[in-house]
Design an enzyme around this catalytic site. Sequence first.
Site, PDB file in Angstrom:
ATOM      1  N   LYS A  12       5.703 -12.824  -2.246  1.00 47.18           N
ATOM      2  CA  LYS A  12       5.242 -13.912  -1.371  1.00 47.18           C
ATOM      3  C   LYS A  12       4.506 -15.045  -2.106  1.00 47.18           C
ATOM      4  CE  LYS A  12       5.991 -11.740   2.953  1.00 47.18           C
ATOM      5  NZ  LYS A  12       5.830 -10.363   3.380  1.00 47.18           N
ATOM      6  N   PHE A  65       4.753  -1.611   6.830  1.00 44.80           N
ATOM      7  CA  PHE A  65       5.864  -2.536   6.592  1.00 44.80           C
ATOM      8  C   PHE A  65       5.962  -2.811   5.101  1.00 44.80           C
ATOM      9  CE2 PHE A  65       8.062  -6.451   5.818  1.00 44.80           C
ATOM     10  CZ  PHE A  65       9.199  -6.274   6.573  1.00 44.80           C
ATOM     11  N   ASP A 121       0.425  -2.004  -1.675  1.00 50.75           N
ATOM     12  CA  ASP A 121       1.364  -3.087  -1.388  1.00 50.75           C
ATOM     13  C   ASP A 121       0.531  -4.313  -1.019  1.00 50.75           C
ATOM     14  OD1 ASP A 121       3.128  -4.921  -0.414  1.00 50.75           O
ATOM     15  OD2 ASP A 121       4.215  -3.536   0.907  1.00 50.75           O
TER      16      ASP A 121
HETATM   17  C1  LIG Z   1       6.942  -9.286   3.346  1.00 46.88           C
HETATM   18  C2  LIG Z   1       6.489  -7.950   2.925  1.00 46.88           C
HETATM   19  C3  LIG Z   1       7.330  -7.090   2.183  1.00 46.88           C
HETATM   20  C4  LIG Z   1       8.774  -7.412   1.885  1.00 46.88           C
HETATM   21  O1  LIG Z   1       8.950  -8.582   1.176  1.00 46.88           O
HETATM   22  P1  LIG Z   1      10.406  -9.288   1.146  1.00 46.88           P
HETATM   23  O2  LIG Z   1      10.245 -10.366   0.125  1.00 46.88           O
HETATM   24  O3  LIG Z   1      10.652  -9.824   2.515  1.00 46.88           O
HETATM   25  O4  LIG Z   1      11.393  -8.262   0.761  1.00 46.88           O
HETATM   26  C5  LIG Z   1       6.790  -5.891   1.762  1.00 46.88           C
HETATM   27  N1  LIG Z   1       5.540  -5.533   2.044  1.00 46.88           N
HETATM   28  C6  LIG Z   1       4.703  -6.331   2.751  1.00 46.88           C
HETATM   29  C7  LIG Z   1       3.309  -5.891   3.025  1.00 46.88           C
HETATM   30  C8  LIG Z   1       5.153  -7.549   3.234  1.00 46.88           C
HETATM   31  O5  LIG Z   1       4.353  -8.321   3.972  1.00 46.88           O
END
Ligand SMILES: *Cc1c(COP(=O)(O)O)cnc(C)c1O
Length: 415
Positions: free
Chosen positions: A264, A150, A235
């Site tokens: 985040k 994700f 990520d």
């Molecule tokens: C939430 C998330 C994203 C995307 O972030 P957004 O601010 O919602 O675009 C990408 N990678 C990971 C691992 C995430 O948890």
Amino acid sequence: MSDLRDRINALSPDDAVQMAERYGTHNYHPLPLNLVRVDGPYAYDKVGNQYIDCVGAYSAVAQGHLNEVVSDAMIEQLKIMGLVSRAVHTPELGYFLKTICEYTDLDMCCPMNTGAEAIETALKLARKWGYTVKGIPADKAEIIVATENFHGRTITIVGFSTEKQYQEGFGPFTPGFKVVPFGDIEAVRAAITPNTAAILMEPIQAEAGILFPPAGFMADLRAVCDENNVLLIWDEIQTGFGRTGKRFAWQHEDAKPDMMTLAKALGAGLYPVSAVVGRREVMEVFKPGDHGSTFGGNPIGAIVGIAAIEEMEREGLVDNSRAMGDRLKSEFLKFDDRVIEEVRGRGLLVGLEVHEGIDTKRLTAAFLENGVITKETRHRTFRFAPPLTVDESVVMEIVARVKRALDSVTATAGV
Ligand SMILES: *Cc1c(COP(=O)(O)O)cnc(C)c1O
């Protein structure tokens, strides 16, 4: 109070739902809960019911809801300077870039706003590095990703998702991505070609159900990247900033990346702030005009990002995450194993997987009735990712409430 505030306060929970249904696209399926106030690990509805927020905006409120230090820094900034363009310099941006590079022990940073934007930015950097530094022939660059990844919701990103629903109806997709099973180092080796620019993965797959790769995988991935002159991109958007009990999850295996994506918790639940941070050799491939964002790196976001990082350090939130996460996990492990299939977690990123056949819809409702906000990720796994500020008494309160909810559902189901 302002007239606008009065109008908001006058809305009933039903008004809120009806307006969202009528005027909003239906791309979410929210819990039947209308929050009107938050404070630390807690959230409240209009009639004053208190909930412990274990979704924590998917780790974005690591510093606690409305963290006072970060809020104050933001409010102070709001009286001095808001958005000005990247056509000019500001002291806030310079100080933010220095702070984030020092915190991550990496060389350069490209500031953006959301997680998906940070991912897109990292992909562009990786491709351009592939062409201009590694010497990959034009338009041939490949990037390897994992099953059940994700990374966000843009067309390019969902194009390499393995979730059917994320893709259906949204093609055609961006070429140049190869998917390998998460945690399978031999599959990674087999997928690498001379045109491979980068490997992009989450160190722990949070959205997929808090899935861990086999021990040693992160370190192996680092070694494979070194052997093949391939960039390693972690990520850390959800796992970063102490969530797993280290500043960054790659530190569990000392698998330092060439680039990492952050978002985040960098915004402390107050403002969208994201970034790509990486090694100079990669980051400096961007030339003026190659990339940009109107709001990326603006003074408000910059101040929030600095304050968010400083608050993590000042309050020792990384260590607290490790200690409280261990406590939460050990208490969850005492639950009835006829109900619980597995408890997985590191730091305050804990997944509680229930057996097949347990009614997870009813369980979600029972959690809410007992004052715990949590939602099912994939694999029948409930996420427990409260703010990293929780102390032992809050952890034990989560445990007590979760136990009551589990008991209420399993008693009537005859487990
Ligand atoms: C939430 C998330 C994203 C995307 O972030 P957004 O601010 O919602 O675009 C990408 N990678 C990971 C691992 C995430 O948890």
